[in-house]
Design a protein around this motif. Structure first.
Motif, PDB file in Angstrom:
ATOM      1  N   LEU A 160       3.134   7.982  -7.489  1.00 24.95           N
ATOM      2  CA  LEU A 160       4.971   8.298  -8.239  1.00 24.95           C
ATOM      3  C   LEU A 160       4.637   6.869  -7.654  1.00 24.95           C
ATOM      4  O   LEU A 160       5.279   5.739  -8.794  1.00 24.95           O
ATOM      5  CB  LEU A 160       6.383   9.116  -7.651  1.00 24.95           C
ATOM      6  CG  LEU A 160       5.873  10.652  -7.866  1.00 24.95           C
ATOM      7  CD1 LEU A 160       6.831  11.595  -7.704  1.00 24.95           C
ATOM      8  CD2 LEU A 160       5.678  10.483  -9.577  1.00 24.95           C
ATOM      9  N   ILE A 161       4.482   6.621  -6.617  1.00 27.47           N
ATOM     10  CA  ILE A 161       4.953   4.768  -6.565  1.00 27.47           C
ATOM     11  C   ILE A 161       4.358   4.683  -6.979  1.00 27.47           C
ATOM     12  O   ILE A 161       4.507   2.439  -7.702  1.00 27.47           O
ATOM     13  CB  ILE A 161       4.623   4.568  -4.480  1.00 27.47           C
ATOM     14  CG1 ILE A 161       5.896   5.342  -4.177  1.00 27.47           C
ATOM     15  CG2 ILE A 161       5.238   2.767  -4.584  1.00 27.47           C
ATOM     16  CD1 ILE A 161       5.517   5.311  -2.462  1.00 27.47           C
ATOM     17  N   ALA A 162       2.486   4.333  -6.790  1.00 25.56           N
ATOM     18  CA  ALA A 162       1.460   3.503  -8.276  1.00 25.56           C
ATOM     19  C   ALA A 162       1.951   3.173  -8.878  1.00 25.56           C
ATOM     20  O   ALA A 162       1.255   2.629  -9.850  1.00 25.56           O
ATOM     21  CB  ALA A 162      -0.158   4.274  -7.357  1.00 25.56           C
ATOM     22  N   GLN A 163       2.646   4.160  -9.847  1.00 27.96           N
ATOM     23  CA  GLN A 163       3.380   4.534 -11.378  1.00 27.96           C
ATOM     24  C   GLN A 163       4.336   3.051 -11.635  1.00 27.96           C
ATOM     25  O   GLN A 163       5.407   3.722 -12.883  1.00 27.96           O
ATOM     26  CB  GLN A 163       3.311   5.414 -11.588  1.00 27.96           C
ATOM     27  CG  GLN A 163       1.479   6.230 -11.346  1.00 27.96           C
ATOM     28  CD  GLN A 163       2.196   8.005 -12.117  1.00 27.96           C
ATOM     29  OE1 GLN A 163       2.448   8.107 -13.222  1.00 27.96           O
ATOM     30  NE2 GLN A 163       1.516   8.330 -10.813  1.00 27.96           N
ATOM     31  N   GLU A 164       4.308   2.445 -10.650  1.00 30.15           N
ATOM     32  CA  GLU A 164       6.153   1.798 -10.792  1.00 30.15           C
ATOM     33  C   GLU A 164       7.232   2.756 -10.417  1.00 30.15           C
ATOM     34  O   GLU A 164       8.313   2.352 -11.289  1.00 30.15           O
ATOM     35  CB  GLU A 164       6.277   0.965 -11.466  1.00 30.15           C
ATOM     36  CG  GLU A 164       4.732  -0.145 -11.012  1.00 30.15           C
ATOM     37  CD  GLU A 164       4.645  -1.573 -12.705  1.00 30.15           C
ATOM     38  OE1 GLU A 164       5.700  -2.353 -12.132  1.00 30.15           O
ATOM     39  OE2 GLU A 164       3.769  -1.018 -12.935  1.00 30.15           O
ATOM     40  N   HIS A 184       9.762   9.480   3.655  1.00 25.85           N
ATOM     41  CA  HIS A 184       7.789   9.158   3.639  1.00 25.85           C
ATOM     42  C   HIS A 184       7.050   8.261   3.737  1.00 25.85           C
ATOM     43  O   HIS A 184       6.255   8.269   4.134  1.00 25.85           O
ATOM     44  CB  HIS A 184       7.573  10.476   1.817  1.00 25.85           C
ATOM     45  CG  HIS A 184       7.960  11.755   2.320  1.00 25.85           C
ATOM     46  ND1 HIS A 184       7.038  12.630   3.558  1.00 25.85           N
ATOM     47  CD2 HIS A 184       9.055  12.906   2.048  1.00 25.85           C
ATOM     48  CE1 HIS A 184       7.586  13.738   3.200  1.00 25.85           C
ATOM     49  NE2 HIS A 184       8.484  14.020   2.196  1.00 25.85           N
ATOM     50  N   ARG A 185       7.768   7.533   2.995  1.00 24.60           N
ATOM     51  CA  ARG A 185       7.084   6.051   2.558  1.00 24.60           C
ATOM     52  C   ARG A 185       6.967   5.668   4.256  1.00 24.60           C
ATOM     53  O   ARG A 185       5.895   4.285   4.057  1.00 24.60           O
ATOM     54  CB  ARG A 185       8.493   4.857   2.119  1.00 24.60           C
ATOM     55  CG  ARG A 185       8.686   5.043   0.718  1.00 24.60           C
ATOM     56  CD  ARG A 185       9.208   3.893   0.350  1.00 24.60           C
ATOM     57  NE  ARG A 185       8.625   2.923   0.463  1.00 24.60           N
ATOM     58  CZ  ARG A 185       8.219   2.773  -1.280  1.00 24.60           C
ATOM     59  NH1 ARG A 185       8.940   3.105  -2.883  1.00 24.60           N
ATOM     60  NH2 ARG A 185       8.479   1.312  -1.252  1.00 24.60           N
ATOM     61  N   ASN A 193      -1.233   2.231   7.493  1.00 22.46           N
ATOM     62  CA  ASN A 193      -1.676   0.947   8.887  1.00 22.46           C
ATOM     63  C   ASN A 193      -1.172  -0.527   8.581  1.00 22.46           C
ATOM     64  O   ASN A 193      -2.030  -1.602   8.351  1.00 22.46           O
ATOM     65  CB  ASN A 193      -3.181   1.073   9.533  1.00 22.46           C
ATOM     66  CG  ASN A 193      -3.220  -0.024  10.146  1.00 22.46           C
ATOM     67  OD1 ASN A 193      -2.477   0.001  10.996  1.00 22.46           O
ATOM     68  ND2 ASN A 193      -4.498  -0.779  11.279  1.00 22.46           N
ATOM     69  N   LEU A 194      -0.562  -0.027   7.366  1.00 22.03           N
ATOM     70  CA  LEU A 194       0.314  -1.549   6.996  1.00 22.03           C
ATOM     71  C   LEU A 194       1.706  -2.317   7.725  1.00 22.03           C
ATOM     72  O   LEU A 194       2.144  -1.323   8.144  1.00 22.03           O
ATOM     73  CB  LEU A 194       0.497  -1.305   5.326  1.00 22.03           C
ATOM     74  CG  LEU A 194       0.071  -0.310   3.734  1.00 22.03           C
ATOM     75  CD1 LEU A 194       0.117   0.323   2.848  1.00 22.03           C
ATOM     76  CD2 LEU A 194      -1.595  -1.345   3.997  1.00 22.03           C
ATOM     77  N   LEU A 201       4.454  -1.510   1.012  1.00 28.12           N
ATOM     78  CA  LEU A 201       4.034  -0.564   0.657  1.00 28.12           C
ATOM     79  C   LEU A 201       3.879  -0.460  -1.227  1.00 28.12           C
ATOM     80  O   LEU A 201       2.589  -0.468  -1.680  1.00 28.12           O
ATOM     81  CB  LEU A 201       4.413   0.868   0.655  1.00 28.12           C
ATOM     82  CG  LEU A 201       4.051   2.144   0.113  1.00 28.12           C
ATOM     83  CD1 LEU A 201       2.557   2.805   0.572  1.00 28.12           C
ATOM     84  CD2 LEU A 201       4.968   3.509   0.356  1.00 28.12           C
ATOM     85  N   THR A 202       4.711  -0.426  -1.819  1.00 28.13           N
ATOM     86  CA  THR A 202       4.645  -0.790  -3.434  1.00 28.13           C
ATOM     87  C   THR A 202       3.670  -1.344  -3.888  1.00 28.13           C
ATOM     88  O   THR A 202       2.765  -0.619  -4.618  1.00 28.13           O
ATOM     89  CB  THR A 202       6.188  -1.324  -3.475  1.00 28.13           C
ATOM     90  OG1 THR A 202       7.440  -0.585  -3.254  1.00 28.13           O
ATOM     91  CG2 THR A 202       5.843  -1.725  -5.270  1.00 28.13           C
TER      92      THR A 202
END
Length: 215
Positions: A160-164, A184-185, A193-194, A201-202
């Motif tokens: 869902l994040i990848a779909q903005e 969760h984020r 490992n970010l 993350l976004t």
């Protein structure tokens, strides 16, 4: 198997590169049964002719090589897919591994390497060009391993994040609180490992959208 028994489709939107590949294959006794200059043509030819091997460029009009492979497999194609590209960056290697592509060659490779790749994939092996450094291949493998560490809920949120989609909309669609989504984020960032910075993350999800959505 004799070379003339190996059925091949080639696809590239650069006419000279496509002709060069075809000429090399034909002069070495291979059986080219179809060719295409864009992604949708490639998909149609592959589904119609069901070649044993398809050579695909990545950057083609309408559909990319990766999209052609994904859609052809969804339609039941048993073709072995070999990418032939200029790209050797880890981002593309990750995608190739994600889609479980049979072979990945560079356009700078010799025909000897192309033949070696053909033999390897026909024998059920995965083959990456010797011109590609081990580092991006290893990095791609590690990134995919980290994605597999995510729980089902974390994977769903990452898509869902990848779909903005915003945190609020994600929370509403999953009937969860904003605080739960933020937790969760944070867990996803740790597992991938970010760096713990704003929008890390976004931004990562947008860059790797095709990989995330294919999981």
């Amino acid at each position: 198997m004799n070379k003339n028994e190996i059925t091949i489709v080639t696809a590239d939107d650069h006419p000279m590169l496509l002709k060069g590949l075809n000429d090399e294959l034909l002069s070495n006794g291979y059986n080219i049964i179809g060719q295409a200059s864009n992604g949708i043509q490639a998909l149609e030819v592959i589904l119609k002719l069901q070649p044993q091997i398809a050579f695909l460029d990545i950057d083609m009009p309408i559909l990319t090589g990766f999209e052609v492979i994904k859609m052809a497999r969804e339609k039941g194609a048993k073709t072995k897919f070999i990418i032939l590209s200029f790209h050797k960056e880890s981002y593309y290697i990750v995608q190739a591994k994600t889609f479980q592509i049979d072979g990945y060659l560079l356009k700078e490779d010799t025909f000897f390497e192309i033949e070696h790749c053909i033999n390897e994939v026909l024998n059920g092996h995965i083959y990456f060009s010797k011109s590609i450094d081990e580092q991006p291949i290893n990095l791609a493998t590690e990134e995919l391993k980290r994605l597999k560490l995510l729980t089902l809920s974390e994977s769903k949120i990452l898509k869902l994040i990848a779909q903005e989609i915003s945190n609020q909309d994600i929370a509403d669609s999953l009937s969860l609180s904003i605080r739960t989504i933020e937790k969760h984020r944070s867990n996803i960032i740790d597992k991938l490992n970010l760096k713990k910075e704003n929008n890390t993350l976004t931004n990562w999800a947008l860059v790797n959208r095709s990989i995330i959505l294919s999981q």
